[in-house]
Write an enzyme that holds these catalytic residues in place. Structure first.
Site, PDB file in Angstrom:
ATOM      1  N   ASP A 410       0.846  -1.200   0.000  1.00  0.00           N
ATOM      2  CA  ASP A 410       0.000   0.000   0.000  1.00  0.00           C
ATOM      3  C   ASP A 410       0.882   1.252   0.000  1.00  0.00           C
ATOM      4  O   ASP A 410       2.102   1.157   0.167  1.00  0.00           O
ATOM      5  CB  ASP A 410      -0.895  -0.039   1.256  1.00  0.00           C
ATOM      6  CG  ASP A 410      -1.925   1.072   1.266  1.00  0.00           C
ATOM      7  OD1 ASP A 410      -2.262   1.582   0.184  1.00  0.00           O
ATOM      8  OD2 ASP A 410      -2.396   1.433   2.366  1.00  0.00           O
ATOM      9  N   GLU A 413       2.584   4.895  -4.128  1.00  0.00           N
ATOM     10  CA  GLU A 413       2.600   5.794  -5.312  1.00  0.00           C
ATOM     11  C   GLU A 413       3.933   6.511  -5.487  1.00  0.00           C
ATOM     12  O   GLU A 413       4.251   6.825  -6.636  1.00  0.00           O
ATOM     13  CB  GLU A 413       1.464   6.817  -5.183  1.00  0.00           C
ATOM     14  CG  GLU A 413       0.081   6.205  -5.247  1.00  0.00           C
ATOM     15  CD  GLU A 413      -0.291   5.357  -4.028  1.00  0.00           C
ATOM     16  OE1 GLU A 413       0.220   5.660  -2.940  1.00  0.00           O
ATOM     17  OE2 GLU A 413      -1.059   4.412  -4.181  1.00  0.00           O
ATOM     18  N   ASP A 501      -9.024   3.738  -2.146  1.00  0.00           N
ATOM     19  CA  ASP A 501     -10.006   4.191  -1.161  1.00  0.00           C
ATOM     20  C   ASP A 501     -11.300   4.714  -1.772  1.00  0.00           C
ATOM     21  O   ASP A 501     -11.483   5.926  -1.928  1.00  0.00           O
ATOM     22  CB  ASP A 501      -9.363   5.257  -0.267  1.00  0.00           C
ATOM     23  CG  ASP A 501      -8.186   4.677   0.504  1.00  0.00           C
ATOM     24  OD1 ASP A 501      -8.016   3.444   0.490  1.00  0.00           O
ATOM     25  OD2 ASP A 501      -7.439   5.470   1.109  1.00  0.00           O
TER      26      ASP A 501
HETATM   27  C1  GLC Z   1      -4.718   3.370   2.774  1.00  0.00           C
HETATM   28  C2  GLC Z   1      -5.232   2.151   2.034  1.00  0.00           C
HETATM   29  C3  GLC Z   1      -6.268   1.445   2.854  1.00  0.00           C
HETATM   30  C4  GLC Z   1      -5.670   1.081   4.213  1.00  0.00           C
HETATM   31  C5  GLC Z   1      -5.136   2.308   4.908  1.00  0.00           C
HETATM   32  C6  GLC Z   1      -4.415   1.982   6.199  1.00  0.00           C
HETATM   33  O1  GLC Z   1      -5.713   4.323   2.872  1.00  0.00           O
HETATM   34  O2  GLC Z   1      -5.724   2.482   0.766  1.00  0.00           O
HETATM   35  O3  GLC Z   1      -6.734   0.297   2.201  1.00  0.00           O
HETATM   36  O4  GLC Z   1      -6.635   0.452   5.005  1.00  0.00           O
HETATM   37  O5  GLC Z   1      -4.237   2.997   4.070  1.00  0.00           O
HETATM   38  O6  GLC Z   1      -3.356   1.118   5.971  1.00  0.00           O
END
Ligand code: GLC
Length: 838
Positions: A410, A413, A501
Site C-alpha cells: 500500500d 505511489e 479508497d
Molecule cells: C490506505 C489504504 C487502505 C488502508 C489504509 C491503512 O488508505 O488504501 O486500504 O486500510 O491505508 O493502511
C-alpha cells in the site's frame, strides 16, 4: 532556468536499416527509430538530436524488445524515398511510412491505415514531448489503466501520474498509471463501397514513466493528443482487428499475470484494522460459524509495532506463527500489509540496515529524503536499484517466517504528506508532498541518479517486483500472492490490484464496473474494488448489493476503514448475511470457471472481466453498456447498483440467452426488464454454454463434495431452437494443484467439453484429458437446463435408463424439475453423451 525552445524535426536527412530490422531515420533536429515485432507490434522511439538514449524499457524487466526482419520498399529506380512522402518499411502484415519533409508516421496493418502520427515536437530545457495520433470520428476509447468515470474515455483529458487520491467521480489521476489505450472504431453504420465493413481496433502504449497527459479526442474529435514530461518518446502500436487481439498483443509485450494460487480467488476479509490476535480469531471464527465462504484475512497497519514495517506489535500479536498456523488449519490464509515508508528511528533495525546500505532515496543535495506517513517521518527505499530490491526482499523474513501467506503493498505511489495533525487516533494529513528534490537511481546509467518524477510511475512496480521475489525466495515452489494499490503497465506480472479508497456510496458501487473493466483491458486481470466501500459507513442494502457484484469481481475483498461501522458479511443482520452467503457460495460454485478464466488471462491476456463490446464488437449498443459485465465468454452479470431498486433493465446482446439456473430463454439484441429483489443478482448465460462448476466449499482448500459439475445451457424445450439451426460451444475445464508452480512444467490437466445443439438433440463430447496433472477417476454430474423433456440419453451409444439415480450406478439420468440431470464417470478418456428429444 535552462532556456526553453520547442523544436520541430526538420527534413529527413538519412535513413538506414540497422541489422535488417530497425529503421533509423535522422532528421535535421530529431532522430527516430521504427521497428516491427514478430506479432505486428510497432515500436517507435524518437528524441531530439541524432542519437537515442539507451533503451530504458528493458530496465523494467520484461522480455527485451525483438524486432523482426524488415525491408525498405524501393521504387523501380531503387530509391527508398517515395517522392516527398517518405520511406516505407514492411514486415509481415505491417507497413510503416516515415515522412520525408518532416517527421511523421503512418502505420498500416493488412493494407489498411491503422493510425497516423502527423509529427512530434520536443522542447529543450524542461523536458517535454508532444504528438498526436489520428483516430476516426467513430472511435471509442478504453483502457487507460485505473480511471474513474465512464467506460468510454472519448472527450476526456486524462493524466498519468501515480497519486494517492480519494476516489471521487472524475478525480484524476489515481493510484495506478498505465499509459495504454484501446481504440475501437466499430464498423456498424459505415457503408464501404469495396471493402466489407469490419470493426477495427488498435492499441497504443506510450511507455513513459514520468507524467503524461492524454487529450482523448476532446480538442479534436479525430485525434488523441499526448504530451509527456520526458525528452524522448517511446511508443508501441498494437494492431487488432478485434479488441481481444489488441489486448493479446499488448499483454504479450508488457507481460501477463501468472496464475494466482487458488486461495487468492476466494473471498478476502479485511478491516483497518483487525488490530489484535483476538480480533483476527474472532472474525475468522464468525465467518466459519456462519458458513460465509472466505479464504483470507488481511492484517492492516496495526499489526506492526508503531507502523514500523517488518515488525510485530508483540502486545497485540504475541505469537504470529501460532495465529497464522491456527488460521491455516481453519482454511484461512493471512495477508499482511507492507508500506514502503521506513520509520526514521535509530533503534529500528530495518531503518539501520537500510541506512547502512544506502538504500534510501536522497535529495539532490545528497541528504535523506523524508516524508510523513503513518509512523511519522519515514524514508523511501529506492526500488529502482536491484540491490535495494534484494535487501527489501530479505527484510520480509519477519513476516514470512511466521508463515504470512501474502503481502499487500500500500501507499506505494509513493504516498505521504508534508505535515500532519494528530488527535489521538485521528490523523489529518496535509497532503501536499514535494517531490521536486527527490532523486532515484538512473535505470540505465549505473551509479547515477535522476529526478524521481522521471521514473515515479515505476515506483510501485519495482516495489512489487521485490515483494514477489521475497515470496519466491522463501517458498520457491509456491505461487506468490501480492496485492498492490499503485502500479504501471505490466504490474500484473507481480501483483493483483485493488482500486484504493472508495467510499460506501451507491455511486462508488456503480463506478467500480467501468473502472475495473478498463483496468482489465489494461492488462490487470486480477483486480477488484473494496467491497462495501472503504470510507464512510455502509448500509445493509448497499453491502448486500455490493457483495452480490463483488463476489464476481476477479479479486473479491471486503475492506473498510476504522472510522466506519463494522463491515463484513455478518455485520448487517440476517437478511444481508444470507445475501452475502449466497453470493460467496456462488463464487465458490463458479470457481472452476473463474480459475479457468485466470489461466486464459495468463495464456492470452484476455481478462475474466470484459465489457460487453469485447465479446460483441459488432454490436453497436454493447459499447454503451457500463453497468453490466461479461464474466468470461458465457456469463452476463447485470447487478443492481441503485438504492431501493428491485427491478432492472438488462441489455442482452444479439444471440440466445438463458437466465442463470432458472433456465428461461431470452432472445438477445434488446433490453429486458427483470425482477431483482434484494436476494437476486440478475445473471444470464449466453447459450449454448457449458459452465464448469463445483459444489460449495467454505474455502478453496476444502475438497468439494462434487469437484466437477457441468452446468449445461442447451435447452431442449419444444421450440427453443426452431429455425435457429445447430449451434455449438466449447468449454475448457482447467485443473492443477492450485498452489505450486508445477503447472508451468506441465502438471496441468485440461478437459475440453464440446456441446452441439440441433433441433431435438444435444451432444456433449467430453474430450480425452490432456496434460500431466493426475486427476483421479471421478463421478461427474451434468445438469442440462430445461431439458427435462428428454426422451433418450445415450453414453457412447449405450442408452442410460431415464429415471435412474446415482444409487443405480455410475451412469444415470433423471429429470429434476425442468432440468435433466445425468451422471457419468470421468476417467480422462473421451466420452460422448447424446440427449434426444422426440
Ligand atoms: C490506505 C489504504 C487502505 C488502508 C489504509 C491503512 O488508505 O488504501 O486500504 O486500510 O491505508 O493502511
Amino acid at each position: 532556468m535552462p532556456s526553453r525552445a520547442v523544436l520541430e524535426s526538420g527534413r529527413l536527412v538519412s535513413a538506414t536499416l540497422a541489422e535488417g530490422r530497425r529503421l533509423v531515420a535522422r532528421y535535421e533536429r530529431t532522430v527516430a527509430e521504427c521497428s516491427i515485432g514478430a506479432d505486428g507490434v510497432v515500436r517507435l522511439r524518437a528524441a531530439l538530436g541524432n542519437a537515442l538514449a539507451a533503451d530504458a524499457s528493458e530496465a523494467i524487466g520484461r522480455d527485451p524488445w525483438k524486432p523482426a526482419p524488415a525491408e525498405i520498399l524501393r521504387h523501380g529506380d531503387g530509391s527508398p524515398v517515395d517522392g516527398d512522402d517518405g520511406i516505407r518499411l514492411r514486415s509481415g502484415p505491417v507497413d510503416l511510412l516515415l515522412g520525408a519533409r518532416s517527421f511523421s508516421l503512418v502505420v498500416f496493418f493488412e493494407g489498411r491505415r491503422l493510425v497516423e502520427m502527423p509529427g512530434a515536437t520536443f522542447a529543450t530545457g524542461a523536458a517535454s514531448c508532444r504528438f498526436s495520433l489520428s483516430c476516426s470520428k467513430r472511435s471509442r476509447f478504453f483502457g487507460f489503466g485505473e480511471k474513474a468515470g465512464s467506460l468510454d474515455k472519448r472527450g476526456q483529458v486524462l493524466a498519468m501520474r501515480t497519486r494517492d487520491a480519494d476516489l471521487r467521480h472524475g478525480d484524476d489521476p489515481l493510484y495506478v498509471s498505465i499509459p495504454f489505450f484501446l481504440a475501437v472504431a466499430p464498423s456498424f453504420g459505415v457503408v464501404h463501397s469495396h471493402a466489407p465493413a469490419r470493426t477495427e481496433s488498435h492499441g497504443v502504449l506510450v511507455d513513459c514513466f514520468a507524467t503524461s497527459r492524454f487529450d482523448v479526442a476532446r480538442s479534436d474529435a479525430e485525434s488523441v493528443a499526448v504530451d509527456l514530461d520526458a525528452e524522448a518518446l517511446d511508443l508501441f502500436v498494437f494492431p487488432g482487428p478485434a479488441p481481444a487481439d489488441v489486448v493479446r498483443r499488448f499483454t504479450a509485450l508488457v507481460g501477463r499475470g501468472p496464475l494466482p494460487p487458488r486461495w487468492a480467488l476466494g473471498h478476502h476479509q479485511s478491516r483497518w484494522s483487525y488490530a489484535s490476535e483476538r480480533a483476527v480469531r474472532s472474525i475468522a471464527a464468525k465467518l466459519r460459524e456462519r458458513s460465509i465462504p472466505t479464504d483470507a484475512i488481511h492484517l492492516d497497519i496495526d499489526y506492526m509495532d508503531g507502523f514500523r514495517v517488518f515488525t510485530w506489535n508483540r502486545r497485540r500479536f504475541p505469537d504470529p506463527a501460532t495465529l497464522v498456523r491456527d488460521l491455516r488449519e481453519n482454511g484461512f490464509r493471512t495477508v499482511a500489509i507492507v508500506d514502503p515508508g521506513v520509520k526514521v528511528d535509530e533503534e529500528y533495525a530495518t531503518y539501520r540496515r537500510g541506512l547502512a546500505r544506502g538504500a534510501f532515496c536522497r535529495r539532490r543535495d545528497g541528504s535523506l529524503y523524508t516524508l510523513r506517513v503513518w509512523p511519522g517521518e519515514t524514508v523511501l527505499p529506492d526500488f529502482q536499484r536491484a540491490d535495494v530490491r534484494q535487501w527489501w526482499a530479505e527484510e520480509h523474513d519477519a513476516l514470512l517466517e511466521p508463515g504470512i501467506d501474502g503481502i499487500w503493498n500500500d501507499m506505494n505511489e509513493p504516498a505521504g504528506w508534508a505535515a500532519d495533525l494528530r488527535f489521538g487516533k485521528l490523523l489529518l494529513p496535509y497532503r501536499k508532498q514535494d517531490t521536486r528534490e527527490l532523486e532515484q537511481a538512473d535505470p540505465v546509467a549505473e551509479g547515477r541518479s535522476l529526478p524521481h518524477e522521471k521514473v515515479r510511475n515505476l515506483y510501485a512496480l519495482q516495489e512489487c517486483r521485490a515483494t514477489r521475489a521475497a515470496l519466491e525466495a522463501a517458498r520457491p515452489e509456491l505461487r506468490p500472492f501480492v496485492l498492490t494499490r499503485s502500479g504501471y503497465a505490466g504490474i500484473q506480472r507481480f501483483a493483483a490490484v485493488w482500486t484504493g479508497d472508495n467510499a460506501s456510496r451507491w455511486r462508488d458501487l456503480g463506478r467500480s464496473i467501468p473502472m475495473l473493466l478498463n483496468l482489465s483491458l489494461s492488462g490487470v486481470a486480477l483486480c477488484g474494488a473494496d467491497i462495501g466501500g472503504f470510507s464512510m459507513s455502509c448500509s445493509a442494502e448497499l453491502y448486500a448489493r455490493w457483495i452480490q457484484l463483488g463476489a464476481l469481481y476477479p479479486f473479491a475483498r471486503t475492506h473498510s476503514m476504522w472510522l466506519g461501522r463494522r463491515q463484513d458479511p455478518t455485520a448487517f443482520g440476517a437478511r444481508t448475511e444470507a445475501v452475502a452467503r449466497a453470493a460467496l457460495s456462488l463464487r465458490m460454485r463458479l470457481l472452476p470457471y473463474l480459475y479457468g478464466l485466470l489461466r486464459e488471462a495468463e495464456l492470452t491476456g484476455t481478462p475474466p472481466w470484459r465489457p460487453l463490446f469485447f465479446e460483441f464488437p459488432d454490436d453497436a449498443a454493447s459499447y454503451d453498456i457500463e453497468d453490466q459485465v461479461m464474466l468470461g465468454p458465457s456469463l452476463l452479470v447485470a447487478p443492481v447498483v441503485e438504492k431501493g431498486s428491485e427491478r432492472r433493465s438488462v441489455y442482452l446482446p444479439p444471440g440466445n440467452w438463458a437466465a442463470f439456473e432458472e433456465g428461461s430463454l431470452y432472445e438477445g439484441g434488446c433490453r429486458v426488464d427483470v425482477a431483482a429483489p434484494l436476494e437476486k443478482l440478475p445473471l444470464f448465460v449466453r447459450t449454448p454454454a457449458v459452465l464448469a462448476t463445483q459444489s460449495v466449499v467454505q474455502h478453496t482448500g476444502e475438497r468439494p463434495a462434487e469437484p466437477l459439475v457441468l452446468d449445461v445451457y442447451a435447452p431442449l424445450e419444444r421450440g427453443a431452437y426452431e429455425g435457429r439451426g445447430a449451434s455449438a460451444c466449447t468449454a475448457d475445464v482447467y485443473e492443477d494443484d492450485g498452489e505450486t508452480t508445477a503447472y508451468r512444467q506441465g502438471a496441468w490437466a485440461l478437459t475440453r467439453v464440446r456441446c452441439e445443439t440441433a433441433p431435438a438433440t444435444v451432444r456433449l463430447d467430453v474430450e480425452a484429458r490432456r496434460g500431466a496433472f493426475a486427476v483421479a477417476a471421478r463421478p461427474v454430474r451434468a445438469v442440462l437446463r430445461r431439458a427435462a423433456e428428454a426422451a433418450a440419453v445415450l453414453c457412447d451409444g449405450r442408452e442410460i435408463p431415464l429415471g435412474s439415480s446415482p444409487e443405480s450406478g455410475a451412469l444415470w439420468a433423471r429429470p429434476s424439475g425442468r432440468d435433466l440431470e445425468l451422471g457419468f464417470l470421468c476417467d480422462g478418456k473421451a466420452l460422448r453423451l447424446v440427449v434426444e428429444w422426440e
